[in-house]
Design a protein around this motif. Sequence first.
Motif, short mmCIF file in Angstrom:
data_model
loop_
_atom_site.label_atom_id
_atom_site.label_comp_id
_atom_site.label_asym_id
_atom_site.label_seq_id
_atom_site.Cartn_x
_atom_site.Cartn_y
_atom_site.Cartn_z
N UNK A 228 0.83 -1.21 0.00
CA UNK A 228 0.00 0.00 0.00
C UNK A 228 0.86 1.26 0.00
N UNK A 229 2.00 1.22 0.69
CA UNK A 229 2.89 2.37 0.71
C UNK A 229 3.41 2.69 -0.69
N UNK A 230 3.86 1.67 -1.41
CA UNK A 230 4.35 1.90 -2.77
C UNK A 230 3.23 2.33 -3.70
N UNK A 231 2.03 1.85 -3.45
CA UNK A 231 0.90 2.28 -4.27
C UNK A 231 0.62 3.76 -4.09
N UNK A 232 0.69 4.22 -2.86
CA UNK A 232 0.50 5.64 -2.59
C UNK A 232 1.63 6.46 -3.22
N UNK A 233 2.82 5.89 -3.25
CA UNK A 233 3.96 6.57 -3.85
C UNK A 233 3.89 6.64 -5.37
N UNK A 234 2.92 5.95 -5.97
CA UNK A 234 2.71 6.04 -7.41
C UNK A 234 3.45 5.01 -8.22
N UNK A 235 3.60 3.80 -7.68
CA UNK A 235 4.36 2.79 -8.43
C UNK A 235 3.56 2.22 -9.60
N UNK A 271 8.65 -6.41 -15.32
CA UNK A 271 7.78 -5.29 -14.94
C UNK A 271 6.31 -5.72 -14.91
N UNK A 272 5.93 -6.57 -15.85
CA UNK A 272 4.54 -7.05 -15.87
C UNK A 272 4.25 -7.93 -14.67
N UNK A 273 5.21 -8.74 -14.26
CA UNK A 273 5.02 -9.59 -13.07
C UNK A 273 4.82 -8.75 -11.82
N UNK A 274 5.57 -7.66 -11.71
CA UNK A 274 5.39 -6.77 -10.55
C UNK A 274 4.02 -6.12 -10.58
N UNK A 275 3.58 -5.69 -11.77
CA UNK A 275 2.25 -5.09 -11.89
C UNK A 275 1.16 -6.08 -11.53
N UNK A 276 1.29 -7.32 -11.98
CA UNK A 276 0.30 -8.34 -11.66
C UNK A 276 0.27 -8.61 -10.16
N UNK A 277 1.44 -8.59 -9.52
CA UNK A 277 1.50 -8.82 -8.08
C UNK A 277 0.71 -7.76 -7.31
N UNK A 278 0.81 -6.52 -7.74
CA UNK A 278 0.06 -5.45 -7.06
C UNK A 278 -1.43 -5.53 -7.37
N UNK A 279 -1.78 -5.88 -8.60
CA UNK A 279 -3.19 -5.91 -8.98
C UNK A 279 -3.92 -7.12 -8.43
N UNK A 280 -3.22 -8.07 -7.83
CA UNK A 280 -3.89 -9.20 -7.19
C UNK A 280 -4.58 -8.80 -5.90
N UNK A 281 -4.18 -7.67 -5.33
CA UNK A 281 -4.83 -7.17 -4.12
C UNK A 281 -6.11 -6.44 -4.53
N UNK A 282 -7.25 -6.89 -4.04
CA UNK A 282 -8.55 -6.41 -4.52
C UNK A 282 -8.74 -4.90 -4.32
N UNK A 283 -8.45 -4.31 -3.13
CA UNK A 283 -8.64 -2.84 -3.01
C UNK A 283 -7.79 -2.05 -3.99
N UNK A 284 -6.56 -2.49 -4.23
CA UNK A 284 -5.70 -1.79 -5.20
C UNK A 284 -6.27 -1.92 -6.60
N UNK A 285 -6.76 -3.10 -6.94
CA UNK A 285 -7.33 -3.30 -8.28
C UNK A 285 -8.57 -2.45 -8.48
N UNK A 286 -9.44 -2.38 -7.49
CA UNK A 286 -10.65 -1.58 -7.61
C UNK A 286 -10.33 -0.10 -7.75
N UNK A 287 -9.24 0.35 -7.15
CA UNK A 287 -8.90 1.78 -7.18
C UNK A 287 -8.22 2.18 -8.50
#
Length: 541
Positions: A228-235, A271-287
């Motif tokens: 969540x911290x990296x998501x807020x940082x704009x990763x 890079x795509x694997x990292x993106x998929x790892x973050x998008x597996x979290x439902x709140x991050x995906x919905x946002x």
Amino acid sequence: HRTVPNLAGSVRNEMDLLRMSVYMEDLCWERRLRSVFKLFLAANCIDSPVIVDAVSRPCSMILLHVVKMTGQPQGENAETNTQACPGNFLHVNALRWLKRDTSCNFQAWQRFCIREKPKVEDELSTHGRYLVVKYTQRWKINAHKATLWRAQVHHDTWLMRNLFCPSSRAARNNAWHIIQALCTDDARYQHILDLMMASLSELSNAAQSGREFMTLFQELCLPLKWKLYLTVRGILPRLAELISQEIAKLQQLEETNLGSDLSQGTALKMLTQILVQFMQHEPIKQRFKTRLVGAVLDGYLNLRRLIIQRTKMVDETQDMLLQLLANMTSGTEEETKDFMAVCIKALSKYPMNDLRTPVIIFERLCSIVYPEENEKTDFCMVLDKDPQQEEFLQGRMQGNPYASTDPGLGPLMRDIKNKICRDCELVALLDDDASMELLVRNKIISLDLPVKDVYKKIWCESNDDKGNSAMRVVYRMTGLLGDATEEIVKTLGSGSGDGNDNEELYRMASVLCECGGLEAMLARLEHLPNLIRGQQMLHSL
């Protein structure tokens, strides 16, 4: 000198001596550590595999040992070190420390740390003294903010250079373990994540030597709070931008280069694997799915266009983007409509003479407007004789339940009848189709009907468990006990719910008119050069 032929052998003994001396605890430990660091930084400036193996790697192993040793205090100083300031707020300027500046040595840093509580009998006075030292320390930190040097985060550091070292896997592993040893508290963990996030662009040039970086970054991002911290940082927008840049490089090579490198697409896959790892979290995906669906769609379409530069890495990345696109767009009806609008908007990015990319988009829209039915091709069958003809029919089907993929059980019901005649030794009934009847759900089934259609439209539609049980087929001799009274099924209709299906179909197709899809399709038809070259597009439209 670095041009000496046998450099590794000539400095091996000196490096072993330096390593053993650094491990000693005496008054000169800081001076020897400073020498190791100077030698390490000097070796990092030379891009030579010999220097990396003979000098850089031993120095990194020494630094790894020092980091692990300081992270696990032992002996009499253990309690003092744990009560000292852990370094979350205090840092030392490494360049000034290397120049032997007395204001940046260990003694100067230690003066800012809270020392051990004095062991006196009066507990009240001990606690009071500790509070005085604690808040005095905070005042000193705030008072020296103008001159206090803090750690700066940038990707061009010796740590990142070793983590991306192209000539030595051992050096990359040492840098990996050093970073893991440094992540002892949240402040350092945060600085390391910022440092690695700033170094994501280095994956483009690292290729195979960036695997350690990616594995370590994925490992550090596993805790939810840091994700969540990296998501807020704009990763996530940063990852989408880097993926678009990598795809643009592949497109440029596709147009200018007739050769192909098997390592092409390595950074893109990471890079795509990292993106998929973050998008597996439902709140991050919905946002973020609304903001990223366009970039993911463009990336998938551009990868589908590659021919010469297509490698295994590119194919795997394309599959990941397609799966990610399906996960991002499979939701409510409003989200599906938004995705259809994004697809129509993506058509405008490709010229009219492009006959491949629009076909991919139209096929995707067709799968949404008129989804294909997922037919169950593998099922089980139980073949039983009529209990009233038990005395007249010899033999029994011993292989129950049978799989629909077994030999002799399809594609027509006639094949099932012939298998029964062969296995039960009813040879006289083998060539006569009118001599035996097959019943499913108490209905006489024509032998010309496909087995899978009988299972789907007769067994499943009237079955409460939605076809999860084995289809029971009863066989008997025709007219043995009189004329049949059961219903005879000769043809299979398309079902009774066609009106509702067509209504749903036309309702989803009407979305294309609302977002300009009809105009885009007509424009593509207008610019077709001929019907032969545009046959695929005509079929999809």
